[in-house]
Scaffold this motif. Structure first.
Motif, PDB file in Angstrom:
ATOM      1  N   ALA A 445       0.843  -1.206   0.000  1.00  0.00           N
ATOM      2  CA  ALA A 445       0.000   0.000   0.000  1.00  0.00           C
ATOM      3  C   ALA A 445       0.873   1.249   0.000  1.00  0.00           C
ATOM      4  N   PRO A 446       0.383   2.320  -0.667  1.00  0.00           N
ATOM      5  CA  PRO A 446       1.161   3.569  -0.751  1.00  0.00           C
ATOM      6  C   PRO A 446       1.509   4.144   0.622  1.00  0.00           C
ATOM      7  N   LYS A 447       0.681   3.838   1.632  1.00  0.00           N
ATOM      8  CA  LYS A 447       0.920   4.439   2.957  1.00  0.00           C
ATOM      9  C   LYS A 447       2.294   4.052   3.508  1.00  0.00           C
ATOM     10  N   HIS A 448       2.763   2.842   3.193  1.00  0.00           N
ATOM     11  CA  HIS A 448       4.072   2.423   3.707  1.00  0.00           C
ATOM     12  C   HIS A 448       5.187   3.321   3.173  1.00  0.00           C
ATOM     13  N   PHE A 449       5.058   3.683   1.909  1.00  0.00           N
ATOM     14  CA  PHE A 449       6.107   4.496   1.284  1.00  0.00           C
ATOM     15  C   PHE A 449       6.099   5.912   1.844  1.00  0.00           C
ATOM     16  N   GLU A 450       4.885   6.452   1.987  1.00  0.00           N
ATOM     17  CA  GLU A 450       4.781   7.813   2.495  1.00  0.00           C
ATOM     18  C   GLU A 450       5.284   7.864   3.946  1.00  0.00           C
ATOM     19  N   ALA A 451       4.944   6.836   4.716  1.00  0.00           N
ATOM     20  CA  ALA A 451       5.374   6.813   6.120  1.00  0.00           C
ATOM     21  C   ALA A 451       6.908   6.741   6.211  1.00  0.00           C
ATOM     22  N   ALA A 452       7.490   5.865   5.405  1.00  0.00           N
ATOM     23  CA  ALA A 452       8.947   5.697   5.459  1.00  0.00           C
ATOM     24  C   ALA A 452       9.656   6.976   4.995  1.00  0.00           C
ATOM     25  N   ARG A 453       9.126   7.595   3.966  1.00  0.00           N
ATOM     26  CA  ARG A 453       9.731   8.832   3.474  1.00  0.00           C
ATOM     27  C   ARG A 453       9.692   9.912   4.545  1.00  0.00           C
ATOM     28  N   LYS A 454       8.568   9.960   5.236  1.00  0.00           N
ATOM     29  CA  LYS A 454       8.390  10.992   6.257  1.00  0.00           C
ATOM     30  C   LYS A 454       9.373  10.787   7.420  1.00  0.00           C
ATOM     31  N   VAL A 455       9.545   9.535   7.804  1.00  0.00           N
ATOM     32  CA  VAL A 455      10.489   9.233   8.883  1.00  0.00           C
ATOM     33  C   VAL A 455      11.875   9.770   8.527  1.00  0.00           C
TER      34      VAL A 455
END
Lengths: 621, 267
Positions: A445-455
């Motif tokens: 899911a796209p949420k994993h990528f956005e979360a990791a980028r934000k971290v």
């Protein structure tokens, strides 16, 4: 799989061969590299690449190559991968020949081979003394061909920061940072190959390139990948000491007849050419008549250390011995090892064809690395295209090249590294394709990528604001001095314990570091502050592994725990010694596994299956 | 860095170009770096990283530059030193007049300070199809035999590290123009000499005839003077010029049209 993309991190031999294998299978690949891939550290390899092609009529065979490699690594290497590599080696050399590598030739126009350390066979194909450069360029050219075809997208001057995981912990992509614009992005991938090379810069001055910080391997370890055999660090016997680095002086110098010696008389101040043959001590030739100057690297390094540090016979009473090629015609030297003759000439200012070179051991290569697995197939080689091959302990994350732990055991033989890098790419690429087909999971899911980028965005912003009194480059220098002094050639538990204490201090000081630069354009200091933490963590893995392994094996030498010298020339004829060897073997012929828990490396050991070759005592006298 | 005095020398004086982006004004910053025997330009830049303070005692940012292998095989660290293009790693401070002036390459877009973007060189390698069209990576046995003499020539050509010295020194190469420069032309020669590469020689020659190709060479011969690997670049340019001319003649006489070849039949 219409939009399927794979990620390869690192543009050296292992990375580019992985790219080629993926692209050849029609896959789309994103390649990340801190430098333009053509400038990767593989260019520094000098001497050659091994393969039992047997064009010299010596009866060489891949089985002998397997035996030399496993014995050279004192039976700590993963055996099926070694067998696969040695059997693939002649084909790999022919492939490179077809790609246009300018290998040296025999008078008949065939590939020429020379003899390297730890073998008695002429098994090393070479392109002058810049073989790594020519090999990397050949792969770079093929990758450019795929780039033009639209299968490969290069992200040069991009740094890999870490993995992106799905709910099940599977690696589904990466976060990377553009080192020029400082943009941080997440990149989905069917599978990720780390081909990020060794950690030489942890040792400060080494033969490694400045990008070889081990940061990606350190980060993968912090994110849960197991790191193996970290304590096995190769110190190359012949390097040129320098202010900024230790420049490699190739093993091929000895392969072409170079002789190592010191004056017999302590404090002899005569110029080398004024010292007659009878007053020169060729200590390697004397002690190892069979292998002579071409004993394995760990052996040669210890002997040079012993001569300089214990006997005080180093040149001018300091660290340094002669590496002498002045007896070889300059024309021969220029045809076969011109590249390294020029390095010595340019950086030292003396012509090695006329004056013997002064050399001393320098940190060179990590046998250990990210733990990778293999699926044994028929013939006890890795099963072709099996998804397990080169797989780390994190599903979807692969490792190949110097960054993996598998091929070289406790000591690497010269000219086996170019081979292991290319072989790892050749089996790693197909393994990644198989994995993506078999993983049977929906796209993350796209949420994993956005979360990791934000971290990562937040982390980098935090680092940018660090305004403490500590200079990160000075901490790195102290780290290098600490590791070189205590975790290279001769190791004692006392010093290793102090090293680990000191590492804790350095980590503490890192927390008071100054980022030195707040710019949003090509901010290299910011990237280095992030790398430095990973270096400190990996240094801890290396030092703790060394502390806990109470034996001597290959490059890991602890005089307090070494076996005595056998009474016979062939140790197998000394039954008392063989008993001691057996006890040591049963206790320590194991892979060191380090996993990150609660801020510490937790060390455990794993038995090494020996389906290919039963271990035996390793000796070269 | 251990400080030794050689002839009373305790420091090395540097004047280094600083420019954060092309939107910012550039300026020189001066540094006094502790002298060490055997030091080169990179080891001094590293010393500045550890103590980023100018000669006037002002805190500054570490200098941004490109480098990697530090033994003159990767081609990264090309800069103008005292007005001459060369590799910073092999530039020993003992051989340089002070103040040692460091400036970025002028023929490439600036990234920051001493770092520039050399991607035009890699694009040129695409233009001349600088590779061999191998059938695949499966085991097909050895490649064609080659003489020791041919190997010796090709080996030297294959040591080109795309460092950009030849482009920087070339009066025909300008920031923003298309001339590919000597490096890519010499690579075309390398692959056209290779026994397999010969089969696609015309593809590379066609690349050399396109925009920015070999015809733009003004024969100033600066390239061969500055090549750190002593590659006979002008010989390569002359050889490729001849081959391009021959191809042009063949095309003019229509001898190379596919239809003409088909009509001529096999052999």
């Amino acid at each position: 799989m219409a939009d399927a993309r794979f990620t390869v991190v690192g543009g050296g031999l292992a990375g580019l061969m992985t790219v080629i294998k993926l692209a050849e299978a029609g896959q789309k690949v994103d390649v990340f590299s801190i430098v333009p891939v053509k400038r990767s550290h593989s260019v520094c390899a000098q001497g050659g690449i091994n393969g039992a092609v047997n064009t010299k009529g010596e009866g060489d065979h891949p089985d002998i190559h397997v035996k030399d490699t496993l014995r050279g690594g004192d039976f700590l290497a993963e055996q099926t991968s070694v067998k696969g590599m040695c059997y693939a080696a002649p084909g790999i050399i022919y492939l490179l020949d077809r790609m246009g590598v300018t290998f040296n030739r025999t008078p008949e126009g065939l590939l020429d081979f020379r003899r390297f350390g730890g073998t008695l066979y002429n098994r090393t194909a070479f392109a002058g003394a810049t073989t790594g450069q020519q090999l990397l360029y050949a792969l770079d050219e093929q990758v450019r061909r795929y780039e033009v075809q639209g299968l490969v997208q290069k992200y040069e001057y991009w740094e890999w920061l870490g993995t992106v995981r799905d709910e099940g912990g599977r690696c589904v992509g990466s976060v990377a940072m553009d080192l020029n614009t400082m943009e941080i992005r997440a990149f989905p991938a069917e599978a990720v190959m780390l081909a990020t090379g060794g950690p030489g810069i942890i040792f400060g001055r080494s033969t490694n390139s400045v990008i070889n910080t081990g940061t990606a391997a350190g980060r993968a370890y912090l994110e849960g990948a197991t790191y193996a055999n970290g304590e096995f660090v190769q110190v190359h016997p012949t390097s040129i000491p320098g202010e900024d680095k230790l420049r490699l002086m190739s093993e091929s110098v000895r392969a072409e007849g170079g002789r190592v010696w010191v004056p017999k008389k302590k404090g002899d101040t005569r110029a080398p050419k004024d010292i007659p043959e009878s007053e020169r001590w060729h200590f390697l030739e004397e002690k190892y008549p069979k292998y002579g100057n071409l004993v394995p690297r760990d052996v040669a390094t210890r002997e040079i250390f012993h001569v300089c540090r214990d006997l005080g016979l180093g040149l001018g009473g300091k660290d340094g011995v002669y590496l002498d090629v002045t007896h070889i015609p300059a024309k021969v030297l220029d045809a076969k090892i011109k590249g390294v003759m020029e390095i010595y000439e340019k950086f030292v200012g003396e012509d090695p064809r006329v004056t013997p070179m002064v050399i001393f051991p320098g940190m060179h290569y990590s046998m250990g690395g990210l733990y990778v697995q293999f699926q044994p197939g028929k013939n006890l080689e890795p099963e072709p295209a099996h998804p397990k091959n080169q797989a780390t302990t994190v599903p979807g994350l692969y490792a190949g090249g110097e960054v993996d732990h598998a091929y070289h055991g406790a000591n690497r033989l010269g000219a086996n590294s170019l081979l292991s890098c290319i072989y790892a790419g050749m089996i790693g690429g197909p393994a990644m394709v198989s994995y993506s087909k078999s993983s049977g999971q929906k796209a993350a899911a796209p949420k994993h990528f956005e979360a990791a980028r934000k971290v990562w965005q937040e982390r980098i912003e935090q680092l940018r604001k660090m305004e403490g009194p500590e200079n990160p480059y000075r901490i790195a220098r102290e780290l290098g001095e600490l590791m070189t002094e205590n975790v290279t050639v001769v190791r004692t538990n006392d010093k290793l314990r102090k090293t680990i204490e000191k590492l804790a201090e350095l980590k503490d000081r890192w927390k008071r570091v100054n980022a030195l630069d707040s710019s949003n354009n090509a901010n290299r200091s910011l990237s280095f502050v992030n790398q430095l933490w990973n270096m400190l963590e990996l240094a801890h893995v290396i030092a703790k592994g060394a502390l806990l392994r109470d034996e001597s094996r290959g490059a890991h030498y602890k005089p307090d725990f070494s076996l005595p010298e056998p009474k016979t020339n062939d140790p197998r004829e000394d039954p008392e010694w063989m008993k001691l060897w057996q006890i040591r073997h049963e206790k320590w012929a194991k892979t060191t596994l380090a996993s990150y828990k609660e801020g510490e490396p937790q060390i455990s050991y794993e038995d090494i299956p020996t389906p290919v070759l039963q271990p035996e005592p390793r000796w070269y006298a | 860095m251990e400080t030794r005095t050689a002839g009373g020398r305790t420091h090395v004086h540097f004047k280094i170009w600083r420019q954060e982006t092309t939107d910012h004004e550039g300026r020189f910053e001066e540094f006094k770096v502790p002298y060490a025997k055997g030091a080169n330009v990179i080891s001094c830049l590293m010393e500045i990283q550890r103590n980023p303070v100018t000669a006037e005692g002002k805190r500054t940012t570490p200098v941004v530059w490109d480098s990697n292998c530090l033994e003159e095989v990767c081609g990264s660290c090309t800069v103008n030193i005292n007005g001459r293009v060369r590799m910073a790693c092999s530039s020993l401070v003992d051989h340089l007049a002070e103040p040692i002036v460091l400036e970025p390459l002028q023929k490439f877009p600036l990234v920051r300070d001493l770092a520039v973007d050399r991607s035009r060189m890699f694009d040129a390698l695409k233009q001349v199809t600088a590779w061999l069209n191998i059938d695949g990576t499966h085991d097909l046995g050895p490649g064609p035999r080659q003489s020791q003499g041919d190997q010796a020539v090709m080996y030297v050509l294959s040591t080109c590290m795309t460092c950009a010295c030849c482009l920087e020194a070339c009066p025909q190469v300008q920031l923003g123009n298309a001339f590919m420069g000597a490096a890519a032309i010499s690579q075309a020669r390398l692959f056209n000499m290779n026994p397999s590469g010969k089969m696609n020689a015309d593809d590379r020659l066609s690349g050399l005839m396109e925009r920015g190709g070999v015809q733009d060479c003004g024969k100033a011969q600066n390239c061969v003077e500055v090549c750190p690997k002593e590659i006979p670049l002008t010989t390569s340019i002359a050889a490729m010029n001849r081959e391009v001319t021959k191809l042009l003649f063949r095309r003019i006489l229509s001898l190379d049209l596919p239809s003409a070849r088909a009509a001529a039949g096999p052999g």
